[in-house]
Design a protein around this motif. Structure first.
Motif, PDB file in Angstrom:
ATOM      1  N   LEU A   1     -68.244 -55.294   7.890  1.00  0.00           N
ATOM      2  CA  LEU A   1     -69.302 -54.617   7.121  1.00  0.00           C
ATOM      3  C   LEU A   1     -70.181 -53.783   8.054  1.00  0.00           C
ATOM      4  O   LEU A   1     -70.573 -52.666   7.729  1.00  0.00           O
ATOM      5  N   LEU A   2     -70.468 -54.332   9.237  1.00  0.00           N
ATOM      6  CA  LEU A   2     -71.328 -53.610  10.181  1.00  0.00           C
ATOM      7  C   LEU A   2     -70.613 -52.396  10.760  1.00  0.00           C
ATOM      8  O   LEU A   2     -71.185 -51.296  10.795  1.00  0.00           O
ATOM      9  N   ILE A   3     -69.353 -52.581  11.195  1.00  0.00           N
ATOM     10  CA  ILE A   3     -68.705 -51.469  11.918  1.00  0.00           C
ATOM     11  C   ILE A   3     -67.870 -50.593  10.984  1.00  0.00           C
ATOM     12  O   ILE A   3     -67.223 -49.647  11.437  1.00  0.00           O
ATOM     13  N   GLY A   4     -67.898 -50.889   9.698  1.00  0.00           N
ATOM     14  CA  GLY A   4     -67.219 -50.030   8.726  1.00  0.00           C
ATOM     15  C   GLY A   4     -65.709 -50.121   8.828  1.00  0.00           C
ATOM     16  O   GLY A   4     -65.030 -49.092   8.736  1.00  0.00           O
ATOM     17  N   GLY A   5     -65.159 -51.317   9.010  1.00  0.00           N
ATOM     18  CA  GLY A   5     -63.698 -51.506   9.043  1.00  0.00           C
ATOM     19  C   GLY A   5     -63.316 -52.561  10.056  1.00  0.00           C
ATOM     20  O   GLY A   5     -64.165 -53.325  10.527  1.00  0.00           O
ATOM     21  N   GLN A   6     -62.031 -52.568  10.407  1.00  0.00           N
ATOM     22  CA  GLN A   6     -61.532 -53.608  11.320  1.00  0.00           C
ATOM     23  C   GLN A   6     -61.738 -53.227  12.780  1.00  0.00           C
ATOM     24  O   GLN A   6     -61.723 -54.075  13.660  1.00  0.00           O
ATOM     25  N   GLN A   7     -61.831 -51.932  13.030  1.00  0.00           N
ATOM     26  CA  GLN A   7     -62.077 -51.525  14.415  1.00  0.00           C
ATOM     27  C   GLN A   7     -63.075 -50.366  14.475  1.00  0.00           C
ATOM     28  O   GLN A   7     -63.438 -49.809  13.434  1.00  0.00           O
ATOM     29  N   ILE A   8     -63.448 -50.035  15.703  1.00  0.00           N
ATOM     30  CA  ILE A   8     -64.476 -48.997  15.852  1.00  0.00           C
ATOM     31  C   ILE A   8     -63.843 -47.617  15.700  1.00  0.00           C
ATOM     32  O   ILE A   8     -62.911 -47.255  16.428  1.00  0.00           O
ATOM     33  N   THR A   9     -64.330 -46.894  14.710  1.00  0.00           N
ATOM     34  CA  THR A   9     -63.843 -45.534  14.446  1.00  0.00           C
ATOM     35  C   THR A   9     -65.075 -44.659  14.148  1.00  0.00           C
ATOM     36  O   THR A   9     -66.202 -45.133  14.254  1.00  0.00           O
ATOM     37  N   ASP A  10     -64.794 -43.416  13.727  1.00  0.00           N
ATOM     38  CA  ASP A  10     -65.912 -42.557  13.321  1.00  0.00           C
ATOM     39  C   ASP A  10     -66.745 -43.210  12.219  1.00  0.00           C
ATOM     40  O   ASP A  10     -67.959 -43.015  12.133  1.00  0.00           O
ATOM     41  N   TYR A  11     -66.060 -43.993  11.357  1.00  0.00           N
ATOM     42  CA  TYR A  11     -66.789 -44.634  10.253  1.00  0.00           C
ATOM     43  C   TYR A  11     -67.868 -45.588  10.761  1.00  0.00           C
ATOM     44  O   TYR A  11     -68.845 -45.854  10.078  1.00  0.00           O
ATOM     45  N   THR A  12     -67.663 -46.113  11.981  1.00  0.00           N
ATOM     46  CA  THR A  12     -68.664 -47.044  12.531  1.00  0.00           C
ATOM     47  C   THR A  12     -70.016 -46.330  12.653  1.00  0.00           C
ATOM     48  O   THR A  12     -71.055 -46.857  12.257  1.00  0.00           O
ATOM     49  N   LEU A  13     -69.951 -45.099  13.188  1.00  0.00           N
ATOM     50  CA  LEU A  13     -71.215 -44.380  13.379  1.00  0.00           C
ATOM     51  C   LEU A  13     -71.793 -43.910  12.055  1.00  0.00           C
ATOM     52  O   LEU A  13     -73.023 -43.882  11.876  1.00  0.00           O
ATOM     53  N   THR A  14     -70.906 -43.580  11.085  1.00  0.00           N
ATOM     54  CA  THR A  14     -71.424 -43.233   9.742  1.00  0.00           C
ATOM     55  C   THR A  14     -72.126 -44.464   9.156  1.00  0.00           C
ATOM     56  O   THR A  14     -73.188 -44.359   8.552  1.00  0.00           O
ATOM     57  N   ARG A  15     -71.525 -45.650   9.376  1.00  0.00           N
ATOM     58  CA  ARG A  15     -72.124 -46.878   8.846  1.00  0.00           C
ATOM     59  C   ARG A  15     -73.478 -47.140   9.508  1.00  0.00           C
ATOM     60  O   ARG A  15     -74.460 -47.464   8.848  1.00  0.00           O
ATOM     61  N   TYR A  16     -73.528 -46.971  10.836  1.00  0.00           N
ATOM     62  CA  TYR A  16     -74.810 -47.172  11.532  1.00  0.00           C
ATOM     63  C   TYR A  16     -75.871 -46.223  10.974  1.00  0.00           C
ATOM     64  O   TYR A  16     -77.012 -46.593  10.781  1.00  0.00           O
ATOM     65  N   MET A  17     -75.425 -44.956  10.765  1.00  0.00           N
ATOM     66  CA  MET A  17     -76.399 -43.972  10.296  1.00  0.00           C
ATOM     67  C   MET A  17     -76.897 -44.349   8.899  1.00  0.00           C
ATOM     68  O   MET A  17     -78.092 -44.278   8.613  1.00  0.00           O
ATOM     69  N   PHE A  18     -75.953 -44.796   8.050  1.00  0.00           N
ATOM     70  CA  PHE A  18     -76.352 -45.218   6.703  1.00  0.00           C
ATOM     71  C   PHE A  18     -77.356 -46.380   6.794  1.00  0.00           C
ATOM     72  O   PHE A  18     -78.416 -46.349   6.154  1.00  0.00           O
ATOM     73  N   LEU A  19     -77.012 -47.384   7.627  1.00  0.00           N
ATOM     74  CA  LEU A  19     -77.902 -48.552   7.729  1.00  0.00           C
ATOM     75  C   LEU A  19     -79.263 -48.140   8.280  1.00  0.00           C
ATOM     76  O   LEU A  19     -80.313 -48.601   7.809  1.00  0.00           O
ATOM     77  N   HIS A  20     -79.220 -47.219   9.258  1.00  0.00           N
ATOM     78  CA  HIS A  20     -80.476 -46.830   9.905  1.00  0.00           C
ATOM     79  C   HIS A  20     -81.337 -45.965   8.987  1.00  0.00           C
ATOM     80  O   HIS A  20     -82.525 -45.793   9.220  1.00  0.00           O
ATOM     81  N   PHE A  21     -80.736 -45.440   7.951  1.00  0.00           N
ATOM     82  CA  PHE A  21     -81.508 -44.686   6.966  1.00  0.00           C
ATOM     83  C   PHE A  21     -81.943 -45.614   5.818  1.00  0.00           C
ATOM     84  O   PHE A  21     -83.094 -45.626   5.402  1.00  0.00           O
ATOM     85  N   ALA A  22     -80.989 -46.415   5.343  1.00  0.00           N
ATOM     86  CA  ALA A  22     -81.257 -47.236   4.151  1.00  0.00           C
ATOM     87  C   ALA A  22     -82.259 -48.360   4.442  1.00  0.00           C
ATOM     88  O   ALA A  22     -83.153 -48.622   3.629  1.00  0.00           O
TER      89      ALA A  22
END
Ligand code: HEM
Ligand code: SF4
Ligand code: SF4
Length: 394
Positions: free
Chosen positions: A174-195
């Motif tokens: 849930l935190l890293i946006g999938g099973q491994q670190i990808t571009d989605y990880t940073l999108t997830r961080y950005m979403f969390l850091h906004f929400a």
């Protein structure tokens, strides 16, 4: 029996700390005067820094690129190419620290002055929620930078989350946006850091819900002083560009283990790991702090039942005097349909009643009383206080 001993010992400690707090406040009055003493704005100052964070964060969001390749470079671009970009970064980072420091001051102030229990339980519980979401917001902010420290921070956080029994891997995903670190990880961080910071506005509304006339703004001069101090701090300790992240994230041999610049206010669990403490210890402290905070109001026991104002319905004429006088907005006027000639009746909201007795003095019909202090006693107290006031030299 044991509970009474613990409760009494705890109360003695709190009372000693209250004396120290009041002395400290008196000392600061000499420097800042009573009007601008920051300790009198312990709740308002975190609010001020929250708005500094929202505004400085807006500019950073405008230039941030949430991809593995782009994130580090975009942060560098903001720091070195955007006019005052480094200053905005420093302002954002240090405002987060200042906010946490003032929230801690606020926390200790309400704790030591015994303004956190009983009818203040809602601000206390929502305060624990606020400090928790603030902590997650700060943590995701440090992860967004995506330099070598952020990568180490991400892997240490994954280590901690994976250790949670049963649901650990799902929480990590849930935190890293999938099973491994990808571009989605940073999108997830950005979403969390906004929400998450946005959700604080809701928690703040909840926090104030039961506080009468909360002081949410400090005087302009004090805000400006704080802002000036913050800018000065940013000038003395500018935010540097971190070391580049490893390109190969799938081989642990390339993953940095140490976090060079640990901000203990926001990364203490990961800080424990890099300083050699165990995962168990890091979780013990991380969960122990909020759970301990939630339990504190129940350590010092005080009888709850029958301490609130109660309306004697037969006497109540619905005149609303008590409603207007209650400083805690604990009285509501309701329609009544019990075949009396009166149309309205006062109703006490026990969650807000502070047991101050003002309504008893306000009511001309002896229709409201506090069972513990019967109406005649309250009248006697009021008369004695008035006599003392009249006798006092002007
Ligand atoms: C983002 C963080 C927070 C902000 C902006 C904030 C803001 C405020 C403000 C403006 C007040 C009214 C103060 C007054 O009128 O004097 C208040 C009251 C209160 N806060 Fe917070 N608070 C925060 C976090 C916390 C935390 C972490 C706790 C403790 C766990 C807490 C516990 C309380 C309590 C118990 C009161 C009622 C105090 C009273 O009635 O005197 N708050 N808060
Ligand atoms: S005692 Fe009366 S005036 Fe005081 S808080 Fe309770 S209802 Fe309001
Ligand atoms: S002041 Fe007394 S009579 Fe008037 S509404 Fe309140 S309780 Fe009823």
């Amino acid at each position: 029996m044991l509970r009474d001993v613990v409760s009494d010992a705890y109360r003695n400690v709190i009372e000693a700390l209250r004396t120290v707090t009041l002395w400290l406040e008196k000392g600061l009055n000499l420097v800042f005067t009573q009007k601008y003493n920051p300790l009198y704005y312990h709740g308002a100052l975190p609010n001020f820094f929250l708005w500094v964070l929202y505004l400085s964060g807006l500019l950073l969001f405008a230039y941030y690129v949430p991809t593995l390749e782009g994130a580090y470079n975009s942060v560098n671009y903001i720091t070195s190419r955007i006019p005052s970009g480094a200053l905005f970064r420093a302002t954002h980072r240090y405002a987060a620290d200042a906010m946490m420091i003032f929230v801690l001051v606020h926390f200790f102030r309400v704790l030591f002055t015994d303004r956190y229990r009983e009818y203040r339980i809602l601000p206390w519980i929502t305060g624990v929620l606020l400090i928790t979401v603030m902590f997650i917001a700060g943590l995701t902010g440090y992860m967004l930078i995506w330099d070598a420290d952020s990568v180490a921070l991400t892997f240490r956080t994954m280590e901690l989350l994976n250790a949670i029994p049963v649901i650990g891997p799902s929480v990590t995903a849930l935190l890293i946006g999938g099973q491994q670190i990808t571009d989605y990880t940073l999108t997830r961080y950005m979403f969390l850091h906004f929400a998450i910071p946005s959700s604080m506005l809701f928690f703040l509304w909840w926090h104030y819900l039961r506080i009468t006339r909360p002081v949410t703004n400090a005087p302009l001069a004090l805000n400006l002083l704080m802002f000036g101090g913050l800018l000065m701090f940013c000038g003395i300790f500018p935010v540097a560009i971190g070391q580049a992240p490893p390109v190969n994230l799938s081989d642990m041999a390339f993953i940095p283990q140490a976090i060079k610049d640990v901000d203990w206010l926001y990364m203490f669990p990961q800080g424990f790991l890099v300083t050699g403490k165990t995962i168990g210890f890091a979780w013990l402290v991380t969960l122990g702090i909020p759970l301990g905070m939630l339990l504190l109001p129940y350590v010092q026991s005080k009888q709850f039942v029958g301490q609130f104002a109660q309306v004697v319905s037969d006497n109540c004429t619905g005149c609303s005097l008590c409603y207007h006088d209650c400083p805690y907005e604990a009285i509501e006027m309701h329609d009544r349909d019990d075949n009396t000639k009166f149309k309205r009746i006062a109703v006490v909201d026990v969650g807000r009643c502070a047991n101050c007795g003002l309504c008893v003095g306000a009511c001309a019909f002896k229709a409201i009383e506090i069972p513990r202090s019967q109406t005649p006693n309250v009248f006697a107290e009021i008369e004695a206080a008035m006599a003392r006031a009249e006798a006092a030299p002007v």
